[in-house]
Scaffold this motif. Structure first.
Motif, PDB file in Angstrom:
ATOM      1  N   VAL A   5      35.363 -12.139   4.036  1.00 28.80           N
ATOM      2  CA  VAL A   5      34.661 -10.903   4.364  1.00 28.80           C
ATOM      3  C   VAL A   5      35.870  -9.775   4.317  1.00 28.80           C
ATOM      4  O   VAL A   5      36.769 -10.248   4.650  1.00 28.80           O
ATOM      5  CB  VAL A   5      33.683 -10.752   5.191  1.00 28.80           C
ATOM      6  CG1 VAL A   5      32.707 -11.868   5.298  1.00 28.80           C
ATOM      7  CG2 VAL A   5      34.419 -11.023   6.685  1.00 28.80           C
ATOM      8  N   TYR A   6      35.503  -8.726   4.219  1.00 26.61           N
ATOM      9  CA  TYR A   6      36.474  -7.417   4.542  1.00 26.61           C
ATOM     10  C   TYR A   6      35.570  -6.649   5.689  1.00 26.61           C
ATOM     11  O   TYR A   6      36.598  -6.217   6.650  1.00 26.61           O
ATOM     12  CB  TYR A   6      36.668  -6.643   3.128  1.00 26.61           C
ATOM     13  CG  TYR A   6      37.335  -5.348   3.546  1.00 26.61           C
ATOM     14  CD1 TYR A   6      38.564  -5.333   4.121  1.00 26.61           C
ATOM     15  CD2 TYR A   6      36.695  -4.191   3.257  1.00 26.61           C
ATOM     16  CE1 TYR A   6      39.319  -4.379   4.319  1.00 26.61           C
ATOM     17  CE2 TYR A   6      37.501  -2.933   3.507  1.00 26.61           C
ATOM     18  CZ  TYR A   6      38.635  -3.046   4.129  1.00 26.61           C
ATOM     19  OH  TYR A   6      39.375  -2.021   4.309  1.00 26.61           O
ATOM     20  N   ASP A   7      34.593  -6.240   5.629  1.00 27.99           N
ATOM     21  CA  ASP A   7      33.977  -5.317   6.557  1.00 27.99           C
ATOM     22  C   ASP A   7      33.952  -5.787   7.909  1.00 27.99           C
ATOM     23  O   ASP A   7      33.571  -6.892   7.970  1.00 27.99           O
ATOM     24  CB  ASP A   7      32.617  -5.081   5.949  1.00 27.99           C
ATOM     25  CG  ASP A   7      31.767  -3.941   6.932  1.00 27.99           C
ATOM     26  OD1 ASP A   7      31.430  -4.416   7.971  1.00 27.99           O
ATOM     27  OD2 ASP A   7      31.838  -2.678   6.625  1.00 27.99           O
ATOM     28  N   ILE A   8      34.541  -5.145   8.893  1.00 25.16           N
ATOM     29  CA  ILE A   8      34.358  -5.428  10.136  1.00 25.16           C
ATOM     30  C   ILE A   8      33.364  -5.823  10.675  1.00 25.16           C
ATOM     31  O   ILE A   8      33.163  -6.780  11.404  1.00 25.16           O
ATOM     32  CB  ILE A   8      35.499  -4.537  11.161  1.00 25.16           C
ATOM     33  CG1 ILE A   8      35.738  -5.265  12.375  1.00 25.16           C
ATOM     34  CG2 ILE A   8      34.573  -3.120  11.360  1.00 25.16           C
ATOM     35  CD1 ILE A   8      36.565  -6.290  12.187  1.00 25.16           C
ATOM     36  N   GLY A   9      32.283  -5.074  10.493  1.00 21.41           N
ATOM     37  CA  GLY A   9      30.948  -5.258  10.861  1.00 21.41           C
ATOM     38  C   GLY A   9      30.577  -6.688  10.244  1.00 21.41           C
ATOM     39  O   GLY A   9      29.723  -7.493  11.443  1.00 21.41           O
ATOM     40  N   ILE A  10      30.580  -7.109   9.143  1.00 21.31           N
ATOM     41  CA  ILE A  10      30.260  -8.229   8.615  1.00 21.31           C
ATOM     42  C   ILE A  10      30.944  -9.428   9.184  1.00 21.31           C
ATOM     43  O   ILE A  10      30.574 -10.523   9.551  1.00 21.31           O
ATOM     44  CB  ILE A  10      30.404  -8.170   6.807  1.00 21.31           C
ATOM     45  CG1 ILE A  10      29.323  -7.284   6.346  1.00 21.31           C
ATOM     46  CG2 ILE A  10      30.129  -9.702   6.554  1.00 21.31           C
ATOM     47  CD1 ILE A  10      29.522  -6.866   5.000  1.00 21.31           C
ATOM     48  N   TYR A  11      32.333  -9.251   9.542  1.00 25.58           N
ATOM     49  CA  TYR A  11      33.202 -10.250   9.971  1.00 25.58           C
ATOM     50  C   TYR A  11      32.472 -10.600  11.427  1.00 25.58           C
ATOM     51  O   TYR A  11      32.459 -11.759  11.626  1.00 25.58           O
ATOM     52  CB  TYR A  11      34.522  -9.581  10.199  1.00 25.58           C
ATOM     53  CG  TYR A  11      35.486 -10.640  10.720  1.00 25.58           C
ATOM     54  CD1 TYR A  11      35.937 -11.634  10.169  1.00 25.58           C
ATOM     55  CD2 TYR A  11      36.042 -10.138  12.149  1.00 25.58           C
ATOM     56  CE1 TYR A  11      36.964 -12.413  10.912  1.00 25.58           C
ATOM     57  CE2 TYR A  11      37.003 -10.793  12.520  1.00 25.58           C
ATOM     58  CZ  TYR A  11      37.457 -12.223  12.033  1.00 25.58           C
ATOM     59  OH  TYR A  11      38.360 -12.907  12.547  1.00 25.58           O
ATOM     60  N   ASP A 100      42.124 -12.783  11.126  1.00 22.66           N
ATOM     61  CA  ASP A 100      41.882 -11.254  10.856  1.00 22.66           C
ATOM     62  C   ASP A 100      43.355 -10.746  10.934  1.00 22.66           C
ATOM     63  O   ASP A 100      43.815 -10.256  12.119  1.00 22.66           O
ATOM     64  CB  ASP A 100      40.960 -10.616  11.472  1.00 22.66           C
ATOM     65  CG  ASP A 100      40.941  -9.056  11.237  1.00 22.66           C
ATOM     66  OD1 ASP A 100      41.229  -8.384  10.237  1.00 22.66           O
ATOM     67  OD2 ASP A 100      40.031  -8.266  11.862  1.00 22.66           O
ATOM     68  N   GLY A 103      43.056  -7.138   7.756  1.00 23.95           N
ATOM     69  CA  GLY A 103      41.735  -6.928   6.975  1.00 23.95           C
ATOM     70  C   GLY A 103      42.157  -6.618   5.553  1.00 23.95           C
ATOM     71  O   GLY A 103      41.615  -7.109   4.771  1.00 23.95           O
ATOM     72  N   GLY A 104      42.922  -5.466   5.223  1.00 22.73           N
ATOM     73  CA  GLY A 104      43.067  -5.167   3.942  1.00 22.73           C
ATOM     74  C   GLY A 104      44.530  -5.160   3.407  1.00 22.73           C
ATOM     75  O   GLY A 104      44.924  -5.219   2.159  1.00 22.73           O
ATOM     76  N   ARG A 129      39.167 -12.494   7.157  1.00 24.54           N
ATOM     77  CA  ARG A 129      38.855 -11.051   6.965  1.00 24.54           C
ATOM     78  C   ARG A 129      40.181 -10.513   5.958  1.00 24.54           C
ATOM     79  O   ARG A 129      41.034 -10.279   6.761  1.00 24.54           O
ATOM     80  CB  ARG A 129      38.556 -10.170   7.971  1.00 24.54           C
ATOM     81  CG  ARG A 129      38.161  -8.724   7.946  1.00 24.54           C
ATOM     82  CD  ARG A 129      37.733  -8.012   9.241  1.00 24.54           C
ATOM     83  NE  ARG A 129      38.821  -7.268   9.775  1.00 24.54           N
ATOM     84  CZ  ARG A 129      39.041  -6.076   9.223  1.00 24.54           C
ATOM     85  NH1 ARG A 129      38.206  -5.338   8.214  1.00 24.54           N
ATOM     86  NH2 ARG A 129      39.984  -5.291   9.645  1.00 24.54           N
ATOM     87  N   ARG A 131      40.427  -7.948   2.281  1.00 24.18           N
ATOM     88  CA  ARG A 131      39.860  -7.069   1.236  1.00 24.18           C
ATOM     89  C   ARG A 131      40.555  -7.769  -0.152  1.00 24.18           C
ATOM     90  O   ARG A 131      39.649  -8.092  -1.122  1.00 24.18           O
ATOM     91  CB  ARG A 131      40.255  -5.902   1.252  1.00 24.18           C
ATOM     92  CG  ARG A 131      39.689  -4.946  -0.041  1.00 24.18           C
ATOM     93  CD  ARG A 131      39.936  -3.758   0.106  1.00 24.18           C
ATOM     94  NE  ARG A 131      39.443  -3.163  -1.091  1.00 24.18           N
ATOM     95  CZ  ARG A 131      38.617  -1.918  -1.245  1.00 24.18           C
ATOM     96  NH1 ARG A 131      38.668  -0.979   0.098  1.00 24.18           N
ATOM     97  NH2 ARG A 131      38.164  -1.463  -2.371  1.00 24.18           N
TER      98      ARG A 131
END
Length: 176
Positions: A5-11, A100, A103-104, A129, A131
């Motif tokens: 995943v990428y989005d921290i909320g989804i993570y 993580d 993330g990106g 996590r 991108r």
């Protein structure tokens, strides 16, 4: 299962959905503990090993440890064999590996760290996590179906802590 995943909320939602109360979770890249709190809350009957090298992590994680007795923080560089060995000597394996590392940034480093740690700890589930890895996975067209139902890749089925990776030296001489 391996989830990227990428989005921290989804993570964080994924962590909350997949972790069981008696799991042993290794969190790589805990930073100041935003996701760690979710993991520690969820694993009240389990154990959390959080690893991060940043100076900001130390004080924040020490405070979280007082709140959650199931949490152990290890300050260390996850690219170093010594850090992996320290965690491996504590737990030998884990149920969930949460990665993580910003993330990106640096999908190559994130994948290499994931690969080595998951090869060693053999988690049931891995959550990564990043991108770049998500973009790569979503953009690929596959001719073959080679997959794993576990949180680690079956192509890395050897056991124990692998030897020191020479490739990390190419990225940062500070590691050696």
């Amino acid at each position: 299962m391996i989830k990227i995943v990428y989005d921290i909320g989804i993570y964080r939602k994924t962590l909350n959905d997949l972790i069981k109360e008696d799991d042993i979770v290794v969190e790589i890249g805990s930073h100041v503990g935003g996701s760690t709190r979710i993991i520690a809350e969820k694993t009240r009957k389990g154990r959390v090993i959080a690893v991060d090298k940043s100076p900001q992590a130390y004080e924040a994680m020490k405070k979280l440890q007082m709140e959650y007795p199931n949490l152990e923080f290890i300050q260390g560089d996850v690219r170093l064999q010594e850090t992996l060995k320290k965690v491996h000597d504590h737990i030998r394996s884990c149920d969930v590996l949460a990665v993580d590392l910003g993330g990106g940034h640096h999908p190559d480093t994130t994948f290499k760290v994931y690969f080595i740690w998951s090869s060693t700890l053999k988690p049931r589930t891995s959550i990564i996590r990043n991108r770049g890895l998500l973009d790569f996975a979503n953009s690929s067209k596959m001719e073959e179906d080679i997959s794993s139902d576990m949180g680690w890749l079956e192509s890395s089925s050897h056991g124990g802590v692998p030897p020191r990776l020479k490739e990390f030296k190419l990225w940062s001489e500070k590691l050696y």
